[in-house]
Write a protein that holds these residues in place. Structure first.
Motif, short mmCIF file in Angstrom:
data_model
loop_
_atom_site.label_atom_id
_atom_site.label_comp_id
_atom_site.label_asym_id
_atom_site.label_seq_id
_atom_site.Cartn_x
_atom_site.Cartn_y
_atom_site.Cartn_z
N ILE A 87 6.41 6.66 -18.73
CA ILE A 87 6.71 6.57 -17.31
C ILE A 87 7.84 7.51 -16.92
O ILE A 87 8.86 7.58 -17.61
N ILE A 88 7.63 8.23 -15.86
CA ILE A 88 8.70 8.98 -15.20
C ILE A 88 9.06 8.12 -14.00
O ILE A 88 8.27 7.97 -13.07
N ASP A 89 10.23 7.49 -14.04
CA ASP A 89 10.62 6.52 -13.01
C ASP A 89 11.72 7.09 -12.13
O ASP A 89 12.80 7.42 -12.61
N ILE A 90 11.41 7.24 -10.85
CA ILE A 90 12.39 7.67 -9.86
C ILE A 90 12.95 6.39 -9.27
O ILE A 90 12.23 5.63 -8.61
N VAL A 91 14.22 6.11 -9.56
CA VAL A 91 14.83 4.83 -9.21
C VAL A 91 15.82 5.01 -8.06
O VAL A 91 16.70 5.87 -8.11
N TYR A 92 15.66 4.15 -7.07
CA TYR A 92 16.55 4.12 -5.91
C TYR A 92 17.38 2.84 -5.96
O TYR A 92 16.96 1.83 -6.53
N LEU A 93 18.55 2.91 -5.30
CA LEU A 93 19.39 1.74 -5.10
C LEU A 93 19.31 1.36 -3.63
O LEU A 93 19.21 2.23 -2.76
N CYS A 94 19.40 0.06 -3.37
CA CYS A 94 19.35 -0.40 -1.98
C CYS A 94 20.20 -1.66 -1.82
O CYS A 94 19.94 -2.66 -2.49
N ASN A 95 21.20 -1.58 -0.96
CA ASN A 95 21.95 -2.78 -0.57
C ASN A 95 21.93 -2.95 0.95
O ASN A 95 22.68 -3.71 1.51
N ASP A 96 21.06 -2.17 1.61
CA ASP A 96 20.88 -2.23 3.06
C ASP A 96 19.39 -2.50 3.30
O ASP A 96 18.57 -1.58 3.27
N PHE A 97 19.07 -3.77 3.49
CA PHE A 97 17.67 -4.17 3.62
C PHE A 97 17.56 -5.34 4.59
O PHE A 97 18.56 -5.95 4.96
N MET A 98 16.32 -5.64 4.99
CA MET A 98 16.09 -6.79 5.87
C MET A 98 14.79 -7.46 5.49
O MET A 98 13.98 -6.90 4.74
N GLY A 99 14.60 -8.66 6.02
CA GLY A 99 13.38 -9.42 5.75
C GLY A 99 13.68 -10.66 4.94
O GLY A 99 14.80 -10.90 4.51
N GLU A 100 12.64 -11.45 4.77
CA GLU A 100 12.72 -12.68 3.98
C GLU A 100 12.06 -12.43 2.62
O GLU A 100 10.98 -11.86 2.56
N VAL A 101 12.71 -12.89 1.57
CA VAL A 101 12.16 -12.72 0.23
C VAL A 101 10.92 -13.60 0.07
O VAL A 101 10.95 -14.79 0.37
N HIS A 102 9.82 -12.98 -0.35
CA HIS A 102 8.63 -13.75 -0.74
C HIS A 102 7.90 -13.02 -1.86
O HIS A 102 7.96 -11.81 -1.98
N ILE A 103 7.22 -13.79 -2.68
CA ILE A 103 6.59 -13.31 -3.91
C ILE A 103 5.20 -12.74 -3.65
O ILE A 103 4.42 -13.31 -2.90
N GLN A 104 4.91 -11.62 -4.29
CA GLN A 104 3.55 -11.08 -4.33
C GLN A 104 2.84 -11.83 -5.47
O GLN A 104 3.01 -11.49 -6.64
N GLU A 105 2.09 -12.84 -5.12
CA GLU A 105 1.56 -13.77 -6.11
C GLU A 105 0.65 -13.12 -7.15
O GLU A 105 0.53 -13.62 -8.26
N SER A 106 0.02 -11.99 -6.83
CA SER A 106 -0.88 -11.36 -7.80
C SER A 106 -0.13 -10.69 -8.95
O SER A 106 -0.69 -10.52 -10.03
N GLU A 107 1.15 -10.33 -8.75
CA GLU A 107 1.89 -9.61 -9.79
C GLU A 107 3.20 -10.26 -10.21
O GLU A 107 3.74 -9.93 -11.26
N VAL A 108 3.73 -11.16 -9.37
CA VAL A 108 5.09 -11.66 -9.59
C VAL A 108 5.08 -13.18 -9.75
O VAL A 108 4.48 -13.89 -8.95
N LEU A 109 5.77 -13.67 -10.79
CA LEU A 109 5.91 -15.11 -11.00
C LEU A 109 7.05 -15.69 -10.17
O LEU A 109 6.93 -16.76 -9.60
N GLN A 110 8.19 -14.99 -10.17
CA GLN A 110 9.33 -15.45 -9.39
C GLN A 110 10.29 -14.31 -9.11
O GLN A 110 10.31 -13.30 -9.79
N LEU A 111 11.08 -14.51 -8.05
CA LEU A 111 12.16 -13.60 -7.68
C LEU A 111 13.45 -14.40 -7.75
O LEU A 111 13.50 -15.55 -7.32
N LYS A 112 14.49 -13.78 -8.30
CA LYS A 112 15.75 -14.51 -8.47
C LYS A 112 16.93 -13.53 -8.45
O LYS A 112 16.83 -12.43 -9.00
#
Length: 144
Positions: free
Chosen positions: A86-111
């Protein structure tokens, strides 16, 4: 036997209040930051924003390029036997909006995790990058 291929990924490390938001993946049960493959013709930053929204429900207002990571540390064998460098281009973000919700097909939990309390079971291709980020944040906090 699976296929071997090279993959271009776009990822986002979300952080705030001295914590990082991680997802537990469904495929390997490991923890990691948010991201995925860049689609043909897609801008990398757009892919990072798309993956973040799909996986977490969050919208990045501003992304900061953290780095481009590649090489043997980015090797990953998927549960189906396919192998990727994998060639991974990684960004940082501490300026975001929205409500956290899980993509059930790929994610078990967010924490949210404190930088010094990230889980041991990290997804192999993101492990070195996430540890580097968390160590930098811990160092910054200790210097304040």
């Amino acid at each position: 036997m699976g296929k071997k291929f090279q993959l271009c990924g776009a990822s986002v490390i979300i952080y705030k209040d001295n914590k990082v938001l991680l997802q537990q993946r469904k495929d390997n049960k490991c923890w990691g930051y948010h991201g995925g493959s860049v689609e043909m013709g897609e801008k990398v930053e757009d892919a990072a924003r798309r993956e973040l929204l799909e996986e977490t429900g969050l919208i990045a207002n501003r992304l900061e390029l953290y780095g481009v990571f590649s090489g043997s540390e980015q090797y990953h064998m998927y549960p189906d036997g396919n192998e990727a460098y994998i060639i991974d281009i990684v960004y940082l973000c501490n300026d975001f909006m929205g409500e956290v919700h899980i993509q059930e097909s790929e994610v078990l939990q967010l924490k949210w995790f404190d930088y010094d309390k990230i889980p041991d079971k990290l997804s192999p291709p993101i492990k070195s990058v996430l540890i580097k980020f968390c160590n930098e944040k811990i160092r910054q906090l200790s210097e304040q």
